[in-house]
Scaffold this active site. Structure first.
Site, short mmCIF file in Angstrom:
data_model
loop_
_atom_site.label_atom_id
_atom_site.label_comp_id
_atom_site.label_asym_id
_atom_site.label_seq_id
_atom_site.Cartn_x
_atom_site.Cartn_y
_atom_site.Cartn_z
N ASP A 1 44.50 36.59 43.67
CA ASP A 1 43.80 35.36 43.38
C ASP A 1 44.51 33.86 43.50
O ASP A 1 45.80 34.35 43.98
CB ASP A 1 43.62 35.22 41.75
CG ASP A 1 42.01 34.59 41.32
OD1 ASP A 1 41.89 33.40 41.94
OD2 ASP A 1 41.40 35.19 40.75
N GLY B 1 47.33 34.07 46.44
CA GLY B 1 46.95 33.39 47.79
C GLY B 1 45.20 32.85 47.53
O GLY B 1 44.80 32.85 46.57
N ASP B 2 45.06 32.24 48.80
CA ASP B 2 43.57 31.87 48.72
C ASP B 2 42.79 32.51 49.88
O ASP B 2 43.23 32.66 50.98
CB ASP B 2 43.83 30.16 49.24
CG ASP B 2 42.37 29.61 49.56
OD1 ASP B 2 41.44 30.38 49.90
OD2 ASP B 2 42.33 28.44 49.22
N PHE B 3 41.76 33.00 49.08
CA PHE B 3 41.23 34.03 50.05
C PHE B 3 40.46 33.55 51.47
O PHE B 3 40.00 34.26 52.08
CB PHE B 3 40.15 35.05 49.45
CG PHE B 3 39.23 34.67 48.28
CD1 PHE B 3 38.40 33.65 48.82
CD2 PHE B 3 39.03 35.09 47.21
CE1 PHE B 3 37.22 33.13 47.84
CE2 PHE B 3 37.97 34.89 46.28
CZ PHE B 3 37.29 33.91 46.64
N HIS C 1 28.81 36.11 45.40
CA HIS C 1 27.76 35.18 45.00
C HIS C 1 28.03 33.50 44.78
O HIS C 1 27.11 32.75 44.85
CB HIS C 1 26.91 35.60 43.78
CG HIS C 1 27.80 35.51 42.49
ND1 HIS C 1 26.91 35.62 41.39
CD2 HIS C 1 28.94 35.31 42.34
CE1 HIS C 1 27.76 35.33 40.17
NE2 HIS C 1 29.15 35.13 40.76
#
Lengths: 351, 351
Positions: free
Chosen positions: A214, A240-242, A260
């Site tokens: 996350d 991290g940043d996905f 979603h």
């Protein structure tokens, strides 16, 4: 029709017995009463106060700092709603409210209710505007994106991450028993928040290790929750940043209540990234309040999609068929849908 | 556990099947989503637009002036909530929404939903403050009493009176068949609002005449509703204030959703006035969301009592036993309680 009072009351059952009746409409139109009553009960700490044992009306009223006028109706409404029980000793928690709404337990999911009470209830008040404009109705109306706003303020962030544990707990417990974990050794939850799912998995399956991925800000909240559940030796946080960073690799990757939030191209990009990070025969588990393919029965999933309208610029919920199509497009060799707890289902893709 | 996809999925049903699950808590805590969705549907006129026949997603979206983003989820959520049906021709009303939520029909009860949408939903947002202070959470917070505020503005008054038809329709239809009307010739509804109950009674029983009693301002709204239902020859409006004026006399007097607005001494004063106005053998019918004597099952009645906390300085709902006690104290020679539609019951006192 009977006349139990013996007063000679006569009814004429042929008249109007099968006319349409408005009761169901009124019950639904006023269902926010019961909902807000539970949210206020969590806010006031009703279930935490009762964790030490039953309390009488007077004791509970005093402990919570309530005015006597509405207190008894409030507690008895919670009984009638199935959230408390009552006997000669006073009010008691149910097994469910004791497990999930007592602030002192690690299984507490009240963060979801606090978020619903503080944010979603007022924001849903402008649902009509959201439907007319297609635009979010949350803090974004006054600037910023949802995640920027949520993740800026540490207290707000913690509330949000705890809320995510609340919405994920039921599904997490089912995924721990409904997936063949004996075939896999490592699992990483992508967008893990506090780590609800990895904690449930590692707690039930001693051979599993892994952790959660996350944004870096989430690390201390994850570490604290994992430590509170005694699983620090097997679960690690991956920052991290996905969207901008590669995903970590594991035998199984999970995306729960993540997909979603995003629009169609973002959804497909996330699935493609998971595919790239998985080994051959690895599995991607996606879970959400997956809508039934006919879009007729999972009211919660459809309403969750309206919640994405309220909360995000382009997010929406989807059917199992929609999701399997995206998995197929990304290259997964097989996929299936399996119902979990309540309105949630998982969609599993095998690389 | 079966494996319908043939993928070899194994589950371990012995683990966790009977653990407490949070699903019910989440469903209740977020029940305001479905509730607000119905309220927005009434506000937008979904059911009035569909009165002319089915419409496709695109047609209904255009007619209602909605943005396409949330429209299909909104309509399908209404299907899943049982408020619409859907087939190859598009969306249709159900028998219930066609009867009660089409603005062009005299049986329209959407006023209740408009009031819930405009007023009660935001006011219930401060339920916690109401519980702490014991004070109303409506317009009264900015001065005035509820009825002063409601009755000052003609548009607000009409909304309130239509709302009362909405909450009374189910009970009114049952009272028309559950009471021995063949024994009586005249009936006056005390606090009649639009006249929902007298219209249902006179419509079903040709020998009955009478009318309604309410504040003078209500007259035009009553007269219009009675005329729309073709009953002007048998139903007449009696103007007055039930605290300062004597009540009109009739074989049967009715107080529906009235008694719960007032505090205990006011309740007893109203019952005593009805007793004085009735002939010997006359009947007083009181109906409300009467709470079960054990205060365990009628959640709606208990929540309605919290709604009286939000809306009035001293009002509260009550059990059948409470009400029979007050009737006995006032001199009624017998009484009984009879369930009506949904959460409503009537308490009948015979003089």
């Amino acid at each position: 029709m009977t006349d139990p009072q013996g007063t000679g009351t006569i009814s004429t059952p042929e008249a109007g017995e099968h006319d349409p009746a408005p009761d169901q409409l009124l019950q639904l139109g006023l269902a926010f009463w019961g909902s807000k009553t539970l949210l206020s009960a969590v806010e006031l700490g009703v279930f935490s106060e009762l964790a030490g044992g039953p309390l009488t009306t007077a004791e509970l009223t005093t402990r919570l700092g309530l005015h006597p006028r509405g207190a008894r109706d409030f507690f008895d409404a919670l009984v009638a709603l199935g959230m408390l029980t009552r006997d000669d000793d006073g009010y008691h928690n149910t097994p469910e409210t004791a497990a999930f709404l007592d602030r002192s337990k690690p299984s507490y999911i009240g963060g979801m209710f606090d978020m619903a009470n503080d944010r979603l209830y007022p924001f849903w008040g402008s649902l009509t505007e959201g439907l007319r404009t297609g635009s979010p109705q949350n803090e974004v109306k006054t600037g910023g994106t949802f995640f920027e706003v949520e993740y800026q303020d540490p207290a707000q962030l913690r509330l949000f991450l705890q809320a995510m544990t609340g919405v994920s707990m039921g599904a997490a417990r089912r995924i721990a028993v409904e997936f063949p974990w004996h075939r896999y050794r490592t699992v990483i939850d992508i967008g893990c928040a506090q780590g609800c799912l990895p904690v449930q998995l590692a707690g039930r399956h001693g051979h599993l290790s892994g952790g959660g991925f996350d944004l870096p800000l989430v690390a201390p909240v994850f570490d604290e929750y994992v430590a509170a559940n005694g699983l620090t030796d097997r679960l690690r946080f991956h920052p991290g940043d996905f969207f901008t960073d590669p995903l970590p690799s594991a035998d199984v990757l999970v995306m729960g209540h993540i997909l979603h939030d995003w629009d169609l191209s973002e959804k497909k990009a996330l699935i493609a990234k998971a595919y790239d990070a998985l080994p051959d025969d690895g599995a991607l588990i996606i879970y959400d309040a997956v809508i039934d393919d006919q879009r007729r029965t999972n009211a919660f999933g459809l309403l969750m999609s309206l919640n994405m309208l309220i909360e995000t610029p382009g997010g929406f919920d989807y059917t199992g068929g929609d999701c399997r199509g995206w998995l197929d497009e990304a290259g997964f060799r097989s996929s299936y849908v399996k119902p979990l707890a309540g309105p949630d289902s998982m969609v599993v893709g095998i690389k």
